[in-house]
Design a protein around this motif. Structure first.
Motif, mmCIF file in Angstrom:
data_model
loop_
_atom_site.group_PDB
_atom_site.id
_atom_site.type_symbol
_atom_site.label_atom_id
_atom_site.label_comp_id
_atom_site.label_asym_id
_atom_site.label_seq_id
_atom_site.Cartn_x
_atom_site.Cartn_y
_atom_site.Cartn_z
ATOM 1 N N VAL A 23 -10.210 -16.785 5.899
ATOM 2 C CA VAL A 23 -9.522 -17.081 7.152
ATOM 3 C C VAL A 23 -10.423 -16.825 8.350
ATOM 4 C CG1 VAL A 23 -7.556 -16.449 8.615
ATOM 5 C CG2 VAL A 23 -7.245 -16.736 6.152
ATOM 6 N N GLY A 24 -11.255 -15.786 8.295
ATOM 7 C CA GLY A 24 -12.167 -15.502 9.409
ATOM 8 C C GLY A 24 -13.091 -16.675 9.703
ATOM 9 N N ALA A 25 -13.614 -17.302 8.658
ATOM 10 C CA ALA A 25 -14.504 -18.459 8.843
ATOM 11 C C ALA A 25 -13.740 -19.645 9.434
ATOM 12 C CB ALA A 25 -15.146 -18.854 7.517
ATOM 13 N N LEU A 26 -12.499 -19.849 8.990
ATOM 14 C CA LEU A 26 -11.687 -20.934 9.556
ATOM 15 C C LEU A 26 -11.400 -20.679 11.031
ATOM 16 C CD1 LEU A 26 -9.167 -21.442 6.627
ATOM 17 C CD2 LEU A 26 -11.014 -23.004 7.290
ATOM 18 N N TYR A 30 -12.407 -22.888 14.314
ATOM 19 C CA TYR A 30 -11.366 -23.273 15.277
ATOM 20 C C TYR A 30 -11.768 -22.871 16.699
ATOM 21 C CZ TYR A 30 -6.914 -23.022 17.773
ATOM 22 O OH TYR A 30 -5.918 -23.166 18.707
ATOM 23 N N HIS A 31 -12.129 -21.611 16.873
ATOM 24 C CA HIS A 31 -12.447 -21.119 18.222
ATOM 25 C C HIS A 31 -13.748 -21.716 18.766
ATOM 26 C CE1 HIS A 31 -9.051 -18.524 18.651
ATOM 27 N NE2 HIS A 31 -9.343 -17.842 17.563
ATOM 28 N N LEU A 32 -14.748 -21.880 17.922
ATOM 29 C CA LEU A 32 -15.997 -22.492 18.394
ATOM 30 C C LEU A 32 -15.752 -23.920 18.851
ATOM 31 C CD1 LEU A 32 -18.479 -21.068 15.740
ATOM 32 C CD2 LEU A 32 -18.365 -20.466 18.184
ATOM 33 N N ASP A 44 -22.295 -19.123 18.389
ATOM 34 C CA ASP A 44 -21.755 -18.474 17.198
ATOM 35 C C ASP A 44 -20.591 -17.573 17.608
ATOM 36 O OD1 ASP A 44 -22.774 -15.874 18.005
ATOM 37 O OD2 ASP A 44 -24.739 -16.565 17.329
ATOM 38 N N PRO A 45 -19.872 -17.026 16.646
ATOM 39 C CA PRO A 45 -18.696 -16.210 16.970
ATOM 40 C C PRO A 45 -18.984 -15.018 17.889
ATOM 41 C CG PRO A 45 -18.613 -16.836 14.673
ATOM 42 C CD PRO A 45 -19.962 -17.265 15.192
ATOM 43 N N GLU A 55 -10.132 -11.810 16.327
ATOM 44 C CA GLU A 55 -9.424 -12.575 15.291
ATOM 45 C C GLU A 55 -10.377 -12.970 14.167
ATOM 46 O OE1 GLU A 55 -6.282 -14.837 18.272
ATOM 47 O OE2 GLU A 55 -7.426 -16.016 16.839
ATOM 48 N N VAL A 56 -11.566 -13.403 14.545
ATOM 49 C CA VAL A 56 -12.555 -13.852 13.556
ATOM 50 C C VAL A 56 -13.043 -12.688 12.706
ATOM 51 C CG1 VAL A 56 -14.895 -14.792 13.314
ATOM 52 C CG2 VAL A 56 -13.287 -15.830 14.943
ATOM 53 N N SER A 57 -13.342 -11.568 13.349
ATOM 54 C CA SER A 57 -13.933 -10.447 12.608
ATOM 55 C C SER A 57 -12.916 -9.682 11.765
ATOM 56 C CB SER A 57 -14.649 -9.490 13.562
ATOM 57 O OG SER A 57 -13.713 -8.872 14.432
#
Length: 166
Positions: A23-26, A30-32, A44-45, A55-57
């Motif tokens: 989910v973090g990669a998804l 999404y955010h990028l 990058d994130p 949210e990503v981490s």
């Protein structure tokens, strides 16, 4: 032999998410993509605003009180959607994302249908969401599912707020 491109949905309590869920990669994708569409691309994130980087981490912490729906193909997460617990009878849908290679195959529709079922099961009377106006495909998808544009609860420009009764 099973089709490795077949997709199935997994429902996870947010607090139960782990690094292996993907989910973090998804969320990073999404955010990028969103930041690039807003005209503020980041490489990058690590360049994301703090809220989104969190949210990503650690999606398990960011969505601890929510339900996360994950579309999985061949053991890999290819789509996600977050459904919040109802507040004042209303759940919210957030972070609908499908990997580009899986678009056009009904993954987003399956996620959205499962989200509406989840909101109903959790006792919500309505579901709301916000979507960027330039995401015309997403707006059309939400309209097909009965969402209508409502007065904005968010002051950001180009954000469309939508709602649907359950």
């Amino acid at each position: 032999m099973a089709d490795q491109r077949a997709v199935h949905l997994v429902r996870r309590p947010g607090r139960a998410l782990s690094a292996e869920d993907g989910v973090g990669a998804l969320l990073a994708a999404y955010h990028l993509r969103t930041e690039a569409e807003k005209g503020t691309p980041v490489a990058d994130p690590d360049g994301l605003p703090d809220r989104y980087r969190a949210e990503v981490s650690d999606p398990g912490a960011a969505f601890a009180d929510d339900v996360v729906l994950v579309a999985v193909s061949g053991g890999t997460a290819v789509g996600c959607l977050v459904v919040t617990a109802p507040v004042d009878g209303r759940s919210e849908i957030k972070r609908l994302w499908t990997e580009p290679a899986f678009r056009g195959r009904g993954v987003a529709s399956e996620l959205l249908g499962a989200a509406l079922a989840q909101a109903t099961e959790s006792g919500a009377d309505a579901v709301r969401l916000s979507v960027w106006a330039w995401r015309t495909g997403a707006v059309a998808l939400y309209e097909r599912f009965g969402f209508t544009v409502v007065e904005s609860w968010d002051g950001r420009d180009h954000l469309v707020c939508m709602e649907r009764a359950l």
